[in-house]
Design an enzyme around this catalytic site. Sequence first.
Site, mmCIF file in Angstrom:
data_model
loop_
_atom_site.group_PDB
_atom_site.id
_atom_site.type_symbol
_atom_site.label_atom_id
_atom_site.label_comp_id
_atom_site.label_asym_id
_atom_site.label_seq_id
_atom_site.Cartn_x
_atom_site.Cartn_y
_atom_site.Cartn_z
ATOM 1 C CD GLU A 14 27.025 -21.051 14.309
ATOM 2 O OE1 GLU A 14 28.363 -21.745 15.254
ATOM 3 O OE2 GLU A 14 26.978 -21.193 13.002
ATOM 4 N NE ARG A 68 35.816 -22.588 16.364
ATOM 5 C CZ ARG A 68 34.589 -22.597 16.147
ATOM 6 N NH1 ARG A 68 33.593 -22.367 16.356
ATOM 7 N NH2 ARG A 68 34.172 -23.708 14.936
ATOM 8 N NE ARG A 126 26.883 -29.852 13.676
ATOM 9 C CZ ARG A 126 25.303 -29.667 13.821
ATOM 10 N NH1 ARG A 126 24.621 -31.208 13.226
ATOM 11 N NH2 ARG A 126 24.970 -28.863 13.714
ATOM 12 C CD GLU A 147 28.986 -29.259 11.322
ATOM 13 O OE1 GLU A 147 29.803 -29.284 11.586
ATOM 14 O OE2 GLU A 147 27.923 -28.383 11.373
ATOM 15 C CG ASP A 163 30.068 -25.058 9.174
ATOM 16 O OD1 ASP A 163 31.536 -24.684 9.648
ATOM 17 O OD2 ASP A 163 28.869 -25.142 10.081
ATOM 18 C CD GLU A 165 34.166 -32.234 -5.860
ATOM 19 O OE1 GLU A 165 35.401 -32.421 -5.144
ATOM 20 O OE2 GLU A 165 34.721 -30.360 -5.217
#
Length: 840
Positions: free
Chosen positions: A299, A332, A176, A406, A378, A524
């Site tokens: 993940e 995290r 990213r 991202e 996320d 947005e």
Amino acid sequence: MRAHWGILGIFVGLVAAEDGLNGWLRYAPLPENLRPSTTKLPSLIVALNTTETSNTPVSVAAKELQAGIQGILGTQLEIATEATNTSIVVGTIAAYSDKYRELNASLLEKDGYWLVKKGAKVRILGQNERGALYGAFEYLSRLARGDFSDVDIVSNPDAPIRWTNEWDNLDGSIERGYAGPSIFFRNGGIVKDLTRVAQYARLLASLGLNGIVVNNVNAKPEMLTEINIDGLGRIADTIRPYGLQLGISLNFASPQLLGGLSTFDPLDSQVVAWWTEKTNKLYKRVPDLAGYLIKASSEGQPGPLTYNRTLADGANLFAKAVEPHGGIVMFRAFVYNHHADWNDWKFDRANAAVEFFKHLDGQFHDNVVVQIKYGPIDFQVREPASPLFANIPNTNMAIELQITQEYLGHQDHLVYIPPLWKEILDFDMRVDSKPSLVRDIVAGRRYKKKLGGYAGVVNVGTNTTWMGSHLALSNLYAYGRLAWNPTQDSKALLEDWTKLTFGHDRSVLDTITKISMESWPAYENYTGNLGIQTLTDILYTHFGPNPASQDGNGWGQWTRADGETIGMDRTVKNGTGNAGQYPPELAAKYENIETTPEELLLWFHHVNYTTRLSTGKTVIQHFYDAHYAGAATAQTFVTEWESLRGKIDTERFEHMLFRLKFQAGHSLVWRDAVNGFYRNLSGIPDELGRVWNHKYRIEAESMQLTGYVPVKVTPSETGSNFTAIVVADPTTGARGEAVATLDVSPGTYDIAINYYDVTDGRAHYGAFLNDEPLLEWIGDLEDKLGHAFSTKLDGHSATRIGIEGVELRKGDVLKIIGVVDGIERAPLDYVSILPAGIVD
Ligand SMILES: *[C@@H]1O[C@H](CO)[C@@H](O)[C@H](O)[C@H]1NC(C)=O
Ligand SMILES: *[C@@H]1O[C@H](CO)[C@@H](O)[C@H](O)[C@H]1NC(C)=O
Ligand SMILES: *[C@@H]1O[C@H](CO)[C@@H](O)[C@H](O)[C@H]1NC(C)=O
Ligand SMILES: *[C@@H]1O[C@H](CO)[C@@H](O)[C@H](O)[C@H]1NC(C)=O
Ligand SMILES: *[C@@H]1O[C@H](CO)[C@@H](O)[C@H](O)[C@H]1NC(C)=O
Ligand SMILES: *[C@@H]1O[C@H](CO)[C@@H](O)[C@H](O)[C@H]1NC(C)=O
Ligand SMILES: *[C@@H]1O[C@H](CO)[C@@H](O)[C@H](O)[C@H]1NC(C)=O
Ligand SMILES: *[C@@H]1O[C@H](CO)[C@@H](O)[C@H](O)[C@H]1NC(C)=O
Ligand SMILES: *[C@@H]1O[C@H](CO)[C@@H](O)[C@H](O)[C@H]1NC(C)=O
Ligand SMILES: *[C@@H]1O[C@H](CO)[C@@H](O)[C@H](O)[C@H]1NC(C)=O
């Protein structure tokens, strides 16, 4: 005594081309009208270094003051040892008290500073050396903004942890990252020349940031080889003079992958011994290592859950290892099942953090900080604050924000993010029905915790712009300033940054402020509204539109859109129960569709496309209108920016103009794709007749084609009329022609050409009018924008190029020639012949 010019030569380039390298620390000469009478200026700098070495924050501060004043005011001040009435004294308050007179330091907290300026007498006193450096930067920032007023302020950071996270890989790539390769790593090791690292540290220090986690959370065990530990030591040595501490991300399975053990079970004594030894080795080389960042059991990453151990077991393993050295562990909270069953109406990825962590509250060691993304999913364009902030009062917490864009257009779209962050930081979780602002929770104030703070994912690269786009740097600037003091206003921060970065011209300030402040609402609007998330391609590159990719897979970013309805039902009564993870006042608010804020409607509720909003519009019509409004706003960024021609140096002006034009074109791709997708799905036409009805367009597939053939675009909505054309012969150098005879009344038109620019190919194009050349271009956005999009014809590669003010008559012949290069078969989507003032 005359001091040396910059410890690592980093001020070189200060007066060079405006390539962005110095960010907001340009120290450009102040315009005459903003300068005070010279009598009020200090004449000396006295640095109260506590140590003999010249690489300490106080000596850096002295040199920075010298360079800054030289740049801003053109005056060369000497660094002296004895203060006068007209000198700047910089140092710790303790050193000042020793040398001059006892001062009451009780108002200063760790890393804080006291800045007193009275006429030409300036005292910059830090609680520690780092604080003195922060104070020096604050003083210089005032000068650079033309603020010479007297001050007497004490400034303390809101939270102890003010870090960046870099997602840099050892091979030099950056997850990213959109601004070239890593400044830290190359070919599996640490780069030899750390000049850029020092320059970066200087930028971060000027904001009051105090830690950098240099490697990707998806960490490689090879980070911990002997040679890399030494390399990390070199990085730490480079950033230490700027008051910055090094942090590193670890791979949980390292004892097995690197150490050759049969296990990485956090409770296994050999594993514990392995980590203890590694940690001791690291601290031997980097005695002030800030600590570790851990992404585990997430993940597909290894973690404690592999051995049925708890996440707390995993975090505490490291906590114990760094504890004797004073280090901390950032753990995290981004743990979730990414193989979820999308047919399960009750399953919700947004519930994961609370489900995984709530029952562990109180089990983490004192030096563990749980690092929580601002929202439950996320980094989407809109999310509610993560409910985890309200659920683990006995645990240290930090908020994770994302500065790299991202999900917000990869720095190819202007999106000034602080207004989004501020909504979260200022949000009141109402824990126990008491004020519980997220910023007070992460500062440790709300639950009386010692540790807490901020982690900002930055991902700078070697490009001189740092982030790929000059305007994107306002996000890094404001992030650092907010981590120091989150009560600051995002617009005021933007104005500070703009003055420092582009100077004092009023129209420059107003224009950059205007477009930046409109940028998040516009983005947005044209990406995903009403809390539906950024409708990007979540299975590929997170850049262009692909609403269908949200659903039908295990990633859990679902929208549950079907022919009649859309939105995640997160209610307790009939849905995933996520609303119930919030404290009672909020739970009640989100449970009820009537009291749910409309910008989060589809986040919490599953509704009909025909459900009416407070404006009286249906959900689907709001989608259409918002996408049109957002894309229309993005068009104005170009004209606004063009009004600054001649007021900004050419290099930065042209760089941003190119990007804003790209954004204007890509916002139309977004608008048409998202609107087309829901138009098809719902079967409900746009009341204003715009969607699927583009009367100024000539579809490429309906032109007279020679050597070109039509192809279906996937996803279909990312092609106008679902179809594009490519040169039939895929060989590099092969060509195709598309010809149209125009049926227009005589006049001046803008011509827009929509095409696809895939990576790994640089097709050539030429547009001709009655055989006269109009425009030539190359499909080389991967070079011009500096990162990869997609190898396919889709919403990532779809783009637009334009020619303004072309005189046209009925019967004119427009011809486009495309020449294949690599995998790029000169794809074309459509041509728009637009009367003045029309964008479509
Ligand atoms: C303090 O810092 C200045 C500026 O870097 C340097 O010239 C000087 O030698 C240092 N003083 C001591 C005592 O180390
Ligand atoms: C400093 O300023 C004070 C008050 O203005 C004055 O009395 C004194 O002489 C000055 N000292 C020096 C060294 O200039
Ligand atoms: C220092 O200042 C604080 C707060 O202003 C005050 O409470 C304290 O008494 C002062 N201490 C001394 C030694 O003057
Ligand atoms: C973890 O627990 C599950 C059931 O609770 C069991 O099936 C599995 O074998 C355990 N795994 C390990 C590594 O102990
Ligand atoms: C920075 O990126 C731009 C593309 O955005 C590219 O043209 C330029 O060459 C890059 N500069 C450096 C120094 O990498
Ligand atoms: C309740 O949940 C079911 C799925 O279990 C869903 O089909 C239905 O639309 C929901 N009802 C309402 C009123 O949202
Ligand atoms: C959605 O539409 C269905 C079927 O037309 C209807 O029964 C339901 O009440 C509607 N729901 C809302 C919230 O309008
Ligand atoms: C976003 O869309 C809404 C609804 O159409 C509109 O009122 C608003 O002005 C738009 N804002 C921007 C910045 O595009
Ligand atoms: C409409 O949606 C259906 C189902 O998702 C899809 O198969 C079809 O290709 C779409 N049609 C258009 C014109 O986008
Ligand atoms: C849309 O594409 C189809 C072929 O896929 C073609 O027959 C039709 O003419 C096109 N429509 C327009 C308006 O060009």
